[in-house]
Design a protein around this motif. Structure first.
Motif: not given
Lengths: 528, 214
Positions: A123-141
């Motif tokens: 859960t925590s890694v998914t959260g971090r990845l999604n944060e980074a992805l959303e910040a760069s405008g890509k879709p969340a995983i």
């Protein structure tokens, strides 16, 4: 456990966890396994603090506990695991190059926390990845992607289960040490169940659970902790180093062939075996990546080049299946260590000394006169260089006397190089070097702490001004609070700290090679 | 050893050439002080290895260090006990609160029992069981309503609570009718019992704030 190494461990603990933890850690290192009362009496901290410190150290897999014969629980610290902390970034980088960003973050989380539940880490890694992805405008995983990566890591043994606690009358007294290999890597079946806050739970528990999230999720894998399997990463790094060496010596194709051999024998050999199991040429041909364009004949040529090479990495152990090949780890590490030591000699004493050193490695035992002849260096110079190396313990002397009274005129003095001895000495020097580098870095930072803090605060103010949409004038005003000479000083300090950091990383590489060599040497002598 | 041979002057039994220097050559001078602490090196060290991977690892290292420092694992002891209240304390505590966001409680199911923090039990509890109870029953009826309101308010601010079970049980019990005995805090020992009830939740919140700071 050398003195210098203990000092390095202390610095590492201090940097990572603070001086209180360092004090307890160094006490355990020096005194060995001790019960909590002993620690309390020597360390003079409050009982609460020492308990918390021990919890932290156990959490990070540095301290283990077991019940001794007299009935107390003794805590043992493992110096190796403290030294491994220097390699953590190496592990993270390896995970990134092998498995990608998600794996990198997974390993980073696990290394930072010590041990974690599978569900938590995902859960925590998914959260971090999604944060980074959303910040760069890509879709969340999806979380399932991260879970797949985690499963991959477990299957390749990079992540393993922590040993489960031994229970005696419902109290934890130690950890299971007799777990099967397969058990360590079994993946539990996790399904998250959302439990609404239970009204029947006693008030205290309800209060505690409310502290966390508003909806409570109880994972099925409660109690199964996972941690990073350092030995596996060591194996990987070791293989990478050997492949690199072949690459530099022979060819890229040869290094690919070697990499294939390693991949094939990964699943078959025990992790720290002296030599890999034999792999046949037919298998190698089958497993090679197609882009290389290596056919049967070319493969045979390459294999014969590699086996005949002076570095002696690969041995031909049989003829079935087109030739059976195995990699002897001890010989590989020996060669790599020799290369490291040779470069140390060259940088310290010069290339003429290196010639003498190499000569001694080749011919094993030589007298002073013979050295002068073989190395083609004048007597005076040869004598000087030789004795310089001798005074620094790179070269040793054996005395062989002709007569019983050991008179100096009737004794042969023979110079020789004992690689094992020299390797140990260079390793100690590395420890000292890394200790000095860390100490100097900390000293630089503390000396200029006020200035660096001031700069941080200025940056923070400027950032907040920019966000609030302030004018350039205000920004300039704030920037001017730091005078140009101060800026110069800050730049210089930052550069020094960076250089010291970088040198720590590279000294650590040398430490890895030397330590692995000494490990295999011990294994080798034990087998003989 | 020199001069053992009979009759001759200063002669030695072995070939002097083998020592490494002939007769009459200048020997190095006597050493009068310990060797220098930072001896000059003949060969300048070569520059560090460069490359993308090293830069990446450097960045990783610095990030990791910052993460470890911010994590709840770094146990920083409060060495300076407050002797006098300083003006700078206000800013220091503010900064401290911002940085350590997360808390960590170890999972005691895998740790030996002796590492669990012990609950503070006061022996005074058993000393006077009867008298306080009577007194409290009298006062309860007056302030039960305000207590209920405060209880609701307290429920929402429970995220700020850190600390042992004592505090939580304390709050719960005080929030309710409080007929049972309250486990006493250090601070409350001196105060009179009537005063304690009037302060009730305000005081509890103060206690929590102080515990936060510590």
């Amino acid at each position: 456990m050398s003195q210098v190494r203990n000092r390095v461990c202390r610095l590492i603990l201090q940097e990572n966890f603070g001086s209180a933890v360092a004090k307890v850690g160094i006490f355990l290192l020096e005194k060995g396994p001790s019960p909590i009362r002993y620690i309390l009496s020597e360390c003079h901290d409050s009982s609460e603090e020492v308990k918390k410190i021990l919890c932290v150290l156990i959490q990070h897999n540095m301290v283990t506990f077991e019940k001794n014969k007299k009935g107390f629980i003794e805590y043992t610290i493992d110096g190796e695991s403290i030294m491994y902390r220097l390699r953590f970034i190496r592990y993270i980088y390896c995970a990134k190059t092998l498995y990608g960003d998600a794996a990198e973050l997974l390993i980073e989380e696990l290394l930072q926390r010590g041990k974690m539940l599978m569900s938590e880490v995902i859960t925590s890694v998914t959260g971090r990845l999604n944060e980074a992805l959303e910040a760069s405008g890509k879709p969340a995983i999806q979380e399932s992607l991260v879970k797949d990566k985690f499963t991959n890591l477990v299957k390749s043994h990079f992540v393993q289960r922590c040993p489960s606690p031994l229970l005696k009358e419902n109290r934890v007294v130690g950890t299971e040490t007799t777990e099967n290999e397969e058990d360590l890597f079994k993946i539990p079946d996790i399904r998250k169940r959302k439990k609404s806050i239970n009204e029947d739970m006693p008030a205290a528990k309800r209060h505690k659970s409310e502290e966390g999230s508003s909806t409570q999720e109880k994972a099925d894998d409660d109690g199964i902790y996972w941690r990073v399997n350092c030995q596996r990463f060591h194996q990987l790094i070791r293989d990478q180093i050997i492949v690199e060496a072949i690459n530099k010596k022979i060819d890229m194709r040869a290094s690919e062939i070697l990499r294939t051999i390693f991949r094939l024998s990964e699943t078959r050999t025990a992790p720290m075996a002296l030599s890999t199991n034999a792999v046949s040429a037919a298998e190698i041909l089958h497993a090679l990546p197609k882009e290389l364009g290596v056919d049967r004949k070319l493969l045979d040529t390459y294999l014969s080049i590699i086996t005949d090479d002076s570095t002696d990495f690969v041995m031909k152990v049989g003829d079935s299946g087109g030739g059976m090949f195995s990699v002897n780890m001890y010989k590989c590490m020996l060669q790599l260590t020799k290369a490291h030591i040779e470069s140390v000699v060259q940088e310290r004493f010069g290339s003429k000394s290196l010639r003498i050193f190499r000569l001694l490695l080749l011919k094993k035992h030589l007298e002073q006169k013979q050295i002068e002849d073989f190395a083609m260096i004048s007597a005076k110079e040869a004598k000087e260089l030789l004795y310089m190396m001798f005074s620094q313990n790179f070269v040793s002397i054996t005395e062989i006397s002709k007569t019983a009274d050991h008179a100096p005129s009737r004794t042969y003095y023979i110079f020789t190089v004992d690689i094992h001895q020299v390797a140990r000495m260079v390793l100690e020097r590395c420890y000292k070097a890394i200790f000095n580098a860390m100490l100097k870095r900390i000293a630089e930072l503390t000396e200029h702490r006020r200035l660096l803090e001031k700069q941080e605060r200025c940056d923070a103010i400027i950032a907040s001004l920019v966000q609030g949409g302030a004018e350039d004038e205000q920004k300039e005003e704030i920037e001017q609070t730091i005078t140009p000479p101060e800026r110069e000083l800050i730049k210089r300090v930052k550069r020094t700290v960076q250089m010291l950091d970088q040198s720590e990383i590279q000294i650590e590489e040398a430490i890895f090679v030397l330590e692995t060599f000494l490990f295999y040497k011990r294994l080798n002598t034990a087998q003989k | 050893m020199a001069g053992r041979g009979r009759g001759r002057g200063r002669s030695v039994s072995f070939n002097v050439e083998a020592l490494g220097f002939g007769r009459g050559e200048a020997l190095p001078g006597p050493i009068q002080q310990p060797p220098p602490l930072f001896p000059t090196v003949e060969f300048h060290p070569i520059p560090l290895g460069q490359g993308d991977e090293y830069d990446y690892m450097l960045a990783l290292k610095q990030e990791f260090r910052v993460m470890m420092r911010k994590s709840p694992y770094s146990v920083t002891t409060n060495e300076k006990r407050k002797d006098i209240v300083r003006y700078s304390d206000k800013y220091r505590w503010q900064q401290g609160n911002v940085e350590t966001v997360e808390e960590w409680t170890p999972d005691y199911s895998i740790l030996p029992a002796e590492l669990k923090p012990k609950k503070v039990r006061r022996t005074k509890r058993s000393v006077k069981p009867n008298i306080p109870v009577k007194k409290r029953k009298v006062e309860d009826k007056d302030i039960t309503k305000t207590l209920e309101e405060l209880e609701k308010k307290e429920e929402t601010s429970k995220e700020d609570v850190e600390g042992e079970d004592d505090d939580e049980e304390d709050a719960e019990k005080k929030g309710e009718d409080g007929e049972e005995e309250i486990e006493e805090e250090d601070f409350e020992e001196e105060e009179a019992e009537e005063v304690r009830f009037e302060l009730s939740l305000e005081h509890v919140e103060n206690v929590f704030l102080v515990k936060n700071i510590l």
